[in-house]
Design a protein around this motif. Structure first.
Motif, PDB file in Angstrom:
ATOM      1  N   SER A  14      -7.443   2.970  -6.917  1.00  0.00           N
ATOM      2  CA  SER A  14      -6.617   2.161  -6.025  1.00  0.00           C
ATOM      3  C   SER A  14      -5.165   2.343  -6.425  1.00  0.00           C
ATOM      4  CB  SER A  14      -7.017   0.681  -6.083  1.00  0.00           C
ATOM      5  OG  SER A  14      -6.915   0.188  -7.406  1.00  0.00           O
ATOM      6  N   LYS A  42     -13.037  -2.624   1.467  1.00  0.00           N
ATOM      7  CA  LYS A  42     -12.939  -2.562   0.007  1.00  0.00           C
ATOM      8  C   LYS A  42     -13.117  -3.959  -0.591  1.00  0.00           C
ATOM      9  CE  LYS A  42      -9.635  -1.269  -3.661  1.00  0.00           C
ATOM     10  NZ  LYS A  42      -9.286  -2.602  -4.207  1.00  0.00           N
ATOM     11  N   ASN A  54      -9.058  -1.578   3.647  1.00  0.00           N
ATOM     12  CA  ASN A  54      -8.879  -2.568   2.579  1.00  0.00           C
ATOM     13  C   ASN A  54      -9.773  -3.786   2.775  1.00  0.00           C
ATOM     14  OD1 ASN A  54      -6.603  -1.981   0.459  1.00  0.00           O
ATOM     15  ND2 ASN A  54      -5.932  -1.051   2.383  1.00  0.00           N
ATOM     16  N   ARG A 102      -4.519  -1.727  -3.854  1.00  0.00           N
ATOM     17  CA  ARG A 102      -4.915  -1.390  -2.493  1.00  0.00           C
ATOM     18  C   ARG A 102      -5.302   0.087  -2.392  1.00  0.00           C
ATOM     19  NH1 ARG A 102      -5.813  -6.477  -0.990  1.00  0.00           N
ATOM     20  NH2 ARG A 102      -3.917  -7.754  -1.017  1.00  0.00           N
ATOM     21  N   CYS A 103      -6.161   0.387  -1.414  1.00  0.00           N
ATOM     22  CA  CYS A 103      -6.480   1.778  -1.101  1.00  0.00           C
ATOM     23  C   CYS A 103      -5.679   2.187   0.131  1.00  0.00           C
ATOM     24  CB  CYS A 103      -7.976   1.964  -0.864  1.00  0.00           C
ATOM     25  SG  CYS A 103      -8.617   1.105   0.596  1.00  0.00           S
ATOM     26  N   THR A 135       0.806  -1.225   0.000  1.00  0.00           N
ATOM     27  CA  THR A 135       0.000   0.000   0.000  1.00  0.00           C
ATOM     28  C   THR A 135       0.837   1.271   0.000  1.00  0.00           C
ATOM     29  OG1 THR A 135      -1.694  -1.199   1.264  1.00  0.00           O
ATOM     30  CG2 THR A 135      -1.884   1.199   1.177  1.00  0.00           C
ATOM     31  N   MET A 142     -11.769   4.782   0.669  1.00  0.00           N
ATOM     32  CA  MET A 142     -12.008   4.369  -0.722  1.00  0.00           C
ATOM     33  C   MET A 142     -13.241   5.089  -1.251  1.00  0.00           C
ATOM     34  SD  MET A 142     -13.721   0.825   0.376  1.00  0.00           S
ATOM     35  CE  MET A 142     -13.085   1.173   1.998  1.00  0.00           C
TER      36      MET A 142
END
Length: 959
Positions: A800, A788, A785, A805-806, A42, A810
């Motif tokens: 993303s 998400k 995540n 990944r965020c 991330t 998000m």
């Protein structure tokens, strides 16, 4: 069995909700073996910190409170007669315990979702009504940050409204409080406004002036008749702002009756502790014709979908989120909690009670003045309310010594002194003052007689108030504590807060506000301190400030902090003004271009405009990231005029952009500075930092990342951290010397802004420690995540990072649902039926929801929220496939009130059960919205911003 005698509870385990089992289950959903693996995917490796934060070892809650009590004891709580806009007051116990100390009030968010905020909206409407009535004006907002910034907002509003575009002068009475003049200097500078500071008696106003500001009562305590001054100003098309003391207006003719165009001030003495400067709610009242220019929030009356009385924030198209650089101000956080308290103070005391408090304060002031005159002191004010001014000649030092020996603070100014009384002052206090002054003149105590018989006002008839105020029933029905308690609780019950469920607001970080963090705020050692108390009396506060400065500097990677800005957007402004001062000090007066990404928070361009900068928008790519090539081209194009880049990190889209270091380098190579918006600091702490990335300035939202509660829309704090070369320019103050050498003028009325709530963030950092803070960031990213992963099967996730990944938030894309007639607002309102506040709606992308869970929510709460959104997606599918009617469905009719669900008339094509209890858990957790969907356009068409008689209003709406 062996016993563990070394066990000690750790606060981080209370703050970070997911336990080891939760963590394992969430990681399994993500297909990962550890949180470290997630962080590696991330947060770009190039911006990661190489070592842990250098912070003191975390303290337990018990140990922290014990040590802070020792620190607090270093503050000396003297009796304050300093005045200057700050007065000791009595917070009614029923308000202290049930509002100020109650998470049902202080953990609410800004009332953007009006249907589940009717309680605080009503409390804020009470506040507006109180201000309108006492000032004699036509419309008021729902609070500003403090008196000085309210005065500055008034100046800028007058400047914006001026018809003669050549008019650049603003008359400022020399008898304004010095901190207010200081802020006016700050705000005037970027727009070339010339402040003409002088005596209102001799001021020569002409076509070069666009406005004037005077104080009532004046800063020295004198009450002037400004009628002629206002008339003379209006003859020259000069608008008049009055800085007024609200309590005095129960006795004095209100400014609205003698010519004021704008009235501002503070409501601090309406039950709000001094707190070494804040937080306190300012007020702003003006004429109806200026309603679309008034800064801040306005609460207005409207109807709901069933034609019932409802409230909401009115005229929101004025806000910076929509108008951006064209906004009338950059205000985002106000002082809602304190405004609510001040409004409740007026409700509790009512018009008679407020007048009695004012009369007692004024009467004791007259008694003090007459008694001191009798023993030979020269009192300079002819007409006064609560403040007398004495010529001490050569006795100043002697008076000062005697007062200090008796733990009393007065306001000294050379050979004169002012003494300001408040509602806490008793006859015994007055007797002590007289005895001290008598002793200095060698008059024996037994020779001193208090002039307390048949006290008559010194306010002449022409300045005495004759008009009524606070006549609405709400101010005349709750004067017993039992009635007041029930009224407060009745409003609290209409509002959803963190007491009920998670508030997953992207960009706003609604996390745990731990009780231990809150407890010290109401200790008298912090609450009863005047902001201008002598430095040797506030060593406890200085200890907290110095430690917080050091800790936040370590966390941000900067050289020093300014704790003065008392809101996030004000921190933005302060940071930009520091950058501006740096460039000008180097002779680069031409550097006034601010590059701002198109995705930026609305306060960014608004703050830049207020700082006198020209805004150049930088494009964003389809993936939401900054278009680096466009940034580079514009930085080079404007390299001679480039002042700064404003950037949010992680991005407003909830992504750690890989190119952030390159972005900072591009700006520096072209002579600019990098301003980082700290709104998303919750994803940085312990993993990276603004200073490490390459930023020069960053503001921190302490009401987000560092746990100060949002309070229904404020208070907040927005301190700024700066790199070493910018330290000399951090804000100074006109009364308390905190200059760094080349400091800009003040941005807040008090030297350390809303000082008392800085204790909350101090507590959070001290109890979390380096490991706890870093883990909080890691779990904020894990929780986001996990959500998400659950939600992206049902809703497209817009952006993303490189590995899918965020960051800590998000964006769910809801735009495609419009094909079935479903708007994102329908989802927001339907979430209320499931017991949740909506995520951030339509920001930063229209038609989307931005979700941020924070580290404080356990897995089962994340799952409840995900279950609700997944169930709503199924309801949308039913509309899409024709199973559910396009107009008569649970989303379009949401939210469903108890009155509607239990009523006799149910004609919908879905069941009452579906409407009110769509999932099994809802029955156990049910929160009923108190009104149906509010009608915004109706309220804006017929703007009502004060308490109407509900019965008559309902008659009008049903005609």
């Amino acid at each position: 069995m062996s016993l563990n005698i070394h066990y000690k509870e750790e606060f981080k385990d209370r703050h970070i909700a997911p336990n080891s089992e939760d963590t394992k289950a969430m990681l399994n959903t993500l297909g990962l073996g550890s949180v470290d693996e997630l962080i590696a995917q991330t947060v770009p490796q190039g911006i990661r910190l190489k070592q842990a934060l250098n912070l003191p070892k975390a303290k337990s809650e018990k140990d922290y409170l014990s040590s802070l009590k020792q620190t607090a004891s270093l503050n000396k709580v003297f009796k304050s007669y300093i005045g200057q806009g700050y007065y000791d007051t009595i917070t009614p116990g029923v308000i202290l315990r049930n509002v100020m100390e109650n998470p049902g009030w202080y953990t609410q968010y800004t009332p953007y979702q009006a249907e589940i905020a009717q309680g605080r909206l009503q409390a804020l409407l009470n506040f507006q009504t109180m201000v309108i009535d006492l000032t004699g004006m036509e419309i008021a907002n729902a609070s500003l940050l403090d008196e000085g910034t309210a005065a500055a907002e008034a100046m800028f509003m007058q400047f914006s409204l001026r018809k003669n575009q050549q008019a650049k002068k603003f008359f400022v009475s020399e008898l304004l409080f010095p901190q207010t003049i200081d802020i006016l200097k700050t705000r005037a500078n970027p727009f070339g406004i010339e402040l003409s500071i002088g005596d209102h008696h001799t001021a020569e106003l002409n076509e070069e002036f666009f406005g004037a500001i005077i104080q009532y009562p004046a800063g020295n305590g004198e009450v002037f008749d400004y009628t002629a001054f206002a008339a003379k100003a209006h003859q020259q098309n000069v608008k008049v702002t009055v800085v007024a003391d609200l309590l005095s207006l129960t006795l004095l003719t209100p400014p609205g009756e003698w010519g004021a165009d704008i009235v501002v001030g503070t409501t601090q003495r309406f039950g709000i502790p001094m707190g070494f400067g804040g937080p306190h709610a300012a007020f702003f009242a003006t004429k109806e014709e200026y309603k679309r220019s008034i800064p801040g929030r306005i609460i207005g009356v409207t109807i709901d979908s069933h034609d019932n009385y409802a409230l909401r924030m009115a005229l929101q198209t004025r806000e910076q989120h929509i108008r951006r650089d064209k906004a009338t101000s950059n205000i985002c956080t106000a002082q809602a909690l304190l405004a609510i308290m001040a409004g409740f103070y007026a409700v509790y005391h009512g018009p008679k009670g407020l007048k009695l408090i004012a009369e007692r304060t004024h009467g004791l002031t007259v008694t003090l003045a007459k008694s001191l005159e009798k023993i030979g002191y020269k009192q300079l004010n002819k007409v006064y309310f609560d403040t007398i001014q004495l010529d001490l000649a050569d006795l100043t030092d002697s008076i000062h010594r005697e007062c200090i020996d008796n733990e009393i603070n007065l306001n000294y100014n050379g050979k004169t002194v002012t003494i300001s009384l408040d509602e806490t002052v008793s006859a015994e206090d007055v007797k002590l003052l007289v005895k001290i002054f008598a002793k200095v003149k060698a008059i024996a105590a037994d020779q001193v007689e208090l002039e307390d018989q048949q006290v008559e006002t010194v306010i002449p008839a022409e300045l005495q108030r004759t008009s009524s105020y606070l006549s609405h029933s709400v101010f005349n029905a709750h004067h017993s504590e039992h009635e007041m308690l029930r009224y407060i609780k009745s409003l609290e019950a209409k509002d959803l807060s963190l007491c009920h469920s998670m508030i997953a607001l992207g960009s706003c970080t609604m996390k745990l506000n731990a009780t231990t963090e809150m407890i010290p705020v109401t200790w008298p050692e912090f609450g009863k301190i005047h902001p201008f108390a002598p430095a040797d009396q506030v060593a406890g506060y200085y200890t907290v400030f110095n430690e917080l400065d050091k800790w936040l500097s370590e966390i941000t990677g900067f050289a020093a902090m300014s704790l003065q800005p008392n809101a996030g957007a004000q921190g933005e402004y302060a940071g930009l003004m520091v950058i501006r001062a740096y460039h000008q000090d180097r002779g680069d007066h031409h550097r006034n271009i601010a590059l701002i990404p198109s995705s930026a928070h609305g306060t960014n361009p608004a703050s830049a405009a207020m700082a006198g900068m020209k805004i150049v928008i930088v494009k964003s790519l389809e993936n939401g990231n900054i278009d680096v090539e466009d940034l580079k081209a514009k930085a080079q194009e404007h390299k001679n005029e480039l002042s700064c880049l404003m950037v949010t990190y992680p991005s407003t889209h909830g992504v750690f952009e890989e190119s952030i270091i390159d972005i900072c380098n591009i700006i520096h190579e072209n002579g600019g500075q990098v301003y980082m918006d700290g709104a998303n600091m919750n994803a940085q702490v312990g993993l990276t930092s603004p200073g490490h990335i390459g930023a020069d300035v960053c503001h921190l939202n302490l009401h987000k990342t560092f746990c100060i509660p949002h309070g229904g829309g404020g208070p907040g704090m927005g301190p700024i951290g700066v790199a070493k070369h910018l330290v000399p320019y951090l804000p100074g103050h006109a009364v308390v010397d905190i200059s760094k050498g080349k400091s800009i003028h003040a941005v807040s009325s008090a030297p350390w802004g809303s000082a008392s709530i800085l204790v909350i963030s101090h507590a959070y950092i001290a109890m979390m420690g380096s490991e706890g803070l870093t883990n909080a960031t890691r779990y904020a990213i894990l929780n986001a995540n996990y959500m998400k992963a659950r939600l992206e099967q049902h809703y497209p996730v817009l952006y993303s990072g490189a590995n899918g990944r965020c960051a800590h938030e998000m964006i769910l894309d809801c735009r495609a649902f419009k094909n079935a007639g479903i708007e994102v607002v329908d989802i927001a309102k339907r979430l209320m039926d499931y017991g949740f506040h909506a995520p951030t709606v339509s920001f930063p992308v229209a038609g989307t929801l931005m979700v941020e869970p924070t580290e404080s929510e356990p897995k089962h709460e994340l799952d409840r929220f995900c279950d609700a959104l997944i169930a709503i997606r199924k309801e949308i599918s039913a509309v899409e496939n024709g199973t559910s009617d396009k107009t008569d469905n649970p989303l379009k009719n949401a939210p469903h009130t108890a009155a509607v669900v239990t009523g006799n008339d149910w004609k919908h094509g879905y069941s009452r059960q579906t409407a009110a209890f769509p999932l099994p858990y809802v029955a156990a957790y049910k929160f009923w919205p108190s009104v149906g969907r509010v009608n915004d356009s109706y309220g804006d068409r017929s703007l009502v911003c004060a308490c109407p008689p509900i019965e008559s209003y309902m008659e009008e709406t049903t005609v």
